[in-house]
Design an enzyme around this catalytic site. Structure first.
Site, short mmCIF file in Angstrom:
data_model
loop_
_atom_site.label_atom_id
_atom_site.label_comp_id
_atom_site.label_asym_id
_atom_site.label_seq_id
_atom_site.Cartn_x
_atom_site.Cartn_y
_atom_site.Cartn_z
N LEU A 1 0.86 -1.19 0.00
CA LEU A 1 0.00 0.00 0.00
C LEU A 1 0.90 1.24 0.00
O LEU A 1 1.78 1.37 0.86
CB LEU A 1 -0.87 -0.02 1.27
N TYR B 1 -4.21 -17.37 14.42
CA TYR B 1 -4.39 -16.04 15.04
C TYR B 1 -3.27 -15.78 16.06
O TYR B 1 -2.55 -14.78 15.96
CB TYR B 1 -5.75 -16.00 15.72
N TYR C 1 11.80 -4.51 13.20
CA TYR C 1 11.83 -3.26 12.41
C TYR C 1 12.28 -2.10 13.31
O TYR C 1 12.94 -1.18 12.86
CB TYR C 1 10.46 -2.95 11.78
P1 NAD Z 1 -13.18 -6.89 13.57
O1 NAD Z 1 -13.24 -8.20 12.90
O2 NAD Z 1 -14.47 -6.18 13.84
O3 NAD Z 1 -12.27 -5.88 12.74
C1 NAD Z 1 -11.20 -6.28 11.93
C2 NAD Z 1 -11.26 -5.46 10.66
O4 NAD Z 1 -10.14 -5.79 9.83
C3 NAD Z 1 -12.52 -5.74 9.82
O5 NAD Z 1 -13.09 -4.53 9.41
C4 NAD Z 1 -11.98 -6.55 8.63
O6 NAD Z 1 -12.76 -6.41 7.47
C5 NAD Z 1 -10.59 -5.97 8.49
N1 NAD Z 1 -9.63 -6.87 7.83
C6 NAD Z 1 -9.40 -8.18 8.08
N2 NAD Z 1 -8.42 -8.64 7.28
C7 NAD Z 1 -8.00 -7.59 6.52
C8 NAD Z 1 -7.04 -7.44 5.50
N3 NAD Z 1 -6.27 -8.46 5.13
N4 NAD Z 1 -6.89 -6.23 4.92
C9 NAD Z 1 -7.68 -5.18 5.31
N5 NAD Z 1 -8.62 -5.27 6.25
C10 NAD Z 1 -8.78 -6.46 6.86
O7 NAD Z 1 -12.36 -7.09 14.91
P2 NAD Z 1 -12.03 -6.06 16.09
O8 NAD Z 1 -12.56 -6.66 17.32
O9 NAD Z 1 -12.40 -4.70 15.72
O10 NAD Z 1 -10.44 -6.19 16.15
C11 NAD Z 1 -9.60 -5.20 15.62
C12 NAD Z 1 -8.15 -5.56 15.94
O11 NAD Z 1 -7.96 -5.61 17.35
C13 NAD Z 1 -7.73 -6.91 15.38
O12 NAD Z 1 -6.40 -6.82 14.93
C14 NAD Z 1 -7.80 -7.81 16.59
O13 NAD Z 1 -6.89 -8.89 16.48
C15 NAD Z 1 -7.42 -6.86 17.70
N6 NAD Z 1 -7.95 -7.31 19.00
C16 NAD Z 1 -9.28 -7.20 19.28
C17 NAD Z 1 -9.75 -7.67 20.50
C18 NAD Z 1 -11.22 -7.56 20.89
O14 NAD Z 1 -11.57 -8.03 21.95
N7 NAD Z 1 -12.07 -6.92 20.12
C19 NAD Z 1 -8.87 -8.24 21.41
C20 NAD Z 1 -7.53 -8.36 21.07
C21 NAD Z 1 -7.07 -7.87 19.86
N1 UDP Z 2 5.70 -1.35 1.30
C1 UDP Z 2 4.45 -0.83 1.14
N2 UDP Z 2 4.32 0.53 1.10
C2 UDP Z 2 5.39 1.37 1.18
C3 UDP Z 2 6.67 0.80 1.35
C4 UDP Z 2 6.79 -0.58 1.41
O1 UDP Z 2 3.45 -1.53 1.08
O2 UDP Z 2 5.20 2.57 1.13
C5 UDP Z 2 5.84 -2.82 1.33
C6 UDP Z 2 6.81 -3.33 0.29
O3 UDP Z 2 6.06 -3.71 -0.83
C7 UDP Z 2 7.51 -4.45 0.95
C8 UDP Z 2 7.17 -4.35 2.42
O4 UDP Z 2 6.41 -3.17 2.56
O5 UDP Z 2 7.01 -5.69 0.48
C9 UDP Z 2 8.38 -4.25 3.31
O6 UDP Z 2 9.10 -3.11 2.97
P1 UDP Z 2 10.65 -3.01 3.30
O7 UDP Z 2 11.11 -1.70 2.78
O8 UDP Z 2 10.88 -3.31 4.71
O9 UDP Z 2 11.26 -4.23 2.50
P2 UDP Z 2 11.81 -4.39 1.04
O10 UDP Z 2 10.98 -3.53 0.13
O11 UDP Z 2 13.20 -3.95 1.14
O12 UDP Z 2 11.64 -5.85 0.80
#
Ligand code: NAD
Ligand code: UDP
Ligand code: UDP
Length: 317
Positions: A69, A151, A165
């Site tokens: 991104l 998870y 990092y």
């Molecule tokens: P949630 O499922 O409501 O929210 C998660 C969000 O992430 C959703 O909107 C989902 O669509 C989005 N998402 C999932 N995979 C994605 C991806 N690959 N790219 C982009 N978006 C993606 O859950 P939440 O309860 O709001 O949890 C939010 C965060 O907090 C999570 O990382 C969770 O692990 C962490 N967390 C929550 C709790 C809790 O009790 N609610 C506890 C511990 C940790």
């Molecule tokens: N990345 C991204 N957005 C950015 C810069 C990096 O999504 O603005 C992604 C990039 O595609 C890479 C990952 O972040 O796969 C890790 O980036 P880093 O610079 O640590 O690693 P490298 O690019 O050297 O593998």
């Protein structure tokens, strides 16, 4: 609240259309910042953020963080990841990818931008804990190959990536470990205990206790938790965490069921179902570090939080 341009931050919230993410977006908009909400809508819902869409400081982008991104922001809250067992076990490979590839991408983004980045870690890094209450220096008791591992181990690996990092590439990181949090906008069907019990009670259906219902959790109301996340992001540069964020008042699931029945005035009966594999027996955060370092502790007791949550579920059930 409008802010001077100079003190306004551009903030990326991944998972911003989810339960916690939508509350965080709302809080940041309320504080006068610009918010870029990124979500792939796996468990998120547009309705959680509809009220923000009209706001000129709010922007929504459909994107999966397992892909790179490229945007320009000052701070990143990385919340993207399904959080309920039903959802994260639905596609476990994608769950691990979200925590691992997703974190690498967001850390790469933070590195390029020299932006601060916060990772929503979890009490699940402690697994089924043999130390009680859990302190941050406890390394946990986690099954690496069970149904919850995608998870738990995904989140543990994300923590490793964040700290590497930080050490290797000097990225400014914040790692809160979030304990069970509940409130309005939890997904009706995500299977988590608070939403399940409230929905069952409101529908007059039996309340499903897994196992003997004596396992414990400690429930934090969403507003308290969001306040902890924002405080952590705003903390001094040397505060990396991990820091536990949660409510240390512990309840058994039977007690929770009784409180939900009382709060809804429901006639639902209790029913028992098998305990899921690797279900932690007990969980309670030690929040001394959050108190000392962030001056944070939760303020909303379970009764008040349940009342607000029940009021929300009455509008959607
Ligand atoms: P949630 O499922 O409501 O929210 C998660 C969000 O992430 C959703 O909107 C989902 O669509 C989005 N998402 C999932 N995979 C994605 C991806 N690959 N790219 C982009 N978006 C993606 O859950 P939440 O309860 O709001 O949890 C939010 C965060 O907090 C999570 O990382 C969770 O692990 C962490 N967390 C929550 C709790 C809790 O009790 N609610 C506890 C511990 C940790
Ligand atoms: N990345 C991204 N957005 C950015 C810069 C990096 O999504 O603005 C992604 C990039 O595609 C890479 C990952 O972040 O796969 C890790 O980036 P880093 O610079 O640590 O690693 P490298 O690019 O050297 O593998
Ligand atoms: N649980 C339950 N009935 C339900 C849903 C969950 O008894 O309908 C139990 C579950 O077995 C666990 C606790 O409630 O012991 C918390 O479950 P949840 O999925 O909310 O969170 P986590 O296990 O991830 O802490």
């Amino acid at each position: 609240m409008a802010r001077q341009y100079s003190s306004r931050k551009r903030v990326l919230v991944t998972g911003g259309a989810g339960f916690l993410g939508s509350h965080l977006c709302e809080r940041l908009i309320g504080e006068g910042h610009e918010v870029l909400c990124v979500d792939n809508f796996f468990t998120g819902d547009k309705r959680n953020i509809t009220h923000l869409l009209k706001h000129d400081r709010f922007e929504l982008l459909r994107h999966d963080i397992t892909f790179p991104l490229f945007v320009e922001v000052d701070e990143i809250y990385n919340l993207a990841c399904p959080a309920s067992p039903i959802h994260y076990q639905h596609d476990p490979v994608q769950t691990t990818k979200t925590s691992v590839h997703g974190s690498i991408n967001m850390l790469g983004l933070a590195k390029r931008l020299k932006a601060k980045i916060l990772q929503a870690s979890t009490s699940e890094v402690y697994g089924d804990p043999s130390v009680h209450p859990q302190t941050e220096d406890y390394w946990g008791h986690v099954n690496p190959i069970g149904p919850r591992s995608c998870y738990d181990e995904g989140k543990r690996c994300a923590e490793t990536l964040f700290f590497d990092y930080h050490r290797q590439l000097r990225v400014s990181i914040k790692v809160p470990r979030i304990f069970n949090t509940y409130g309005p906008r939890m997904h009706v069907a995500d299977g988590r205990v608070v939403s399940n019990f409230i929905v069952q009670a409101l529908r007059g259906e039996p309340i499903t206790l897994y196992g003997d219902g004596q396992q414990t959790r400690s429930f934090c109301y969403v507003d308290d938790l969001i306040d902890g996340l924002v405080r952590m992001m705003d903390s001094a540069d040397d505060v990396t965490g991990p820091i536990n964020l949660g409510n240390p008042t512990e309840f058994s699931m039977v007690e929770l069921a009784e409180r939900v029945i009382a709060g809804t005035g429901s006639k639902s009966q209790l029913t028992y179902a098998p305990l899921p594999e690797d279900d932690p027996r007990q969980r309670r955060p030690d929040i001394s570090r959050a108190k000392d370092v962030l001056g944070w502790q939760p303020n909303v007791p379970l009764e008040a939080g349940l009342e607000r949550t029940i009021a929300y579920f009455k509008t959607v059930v």
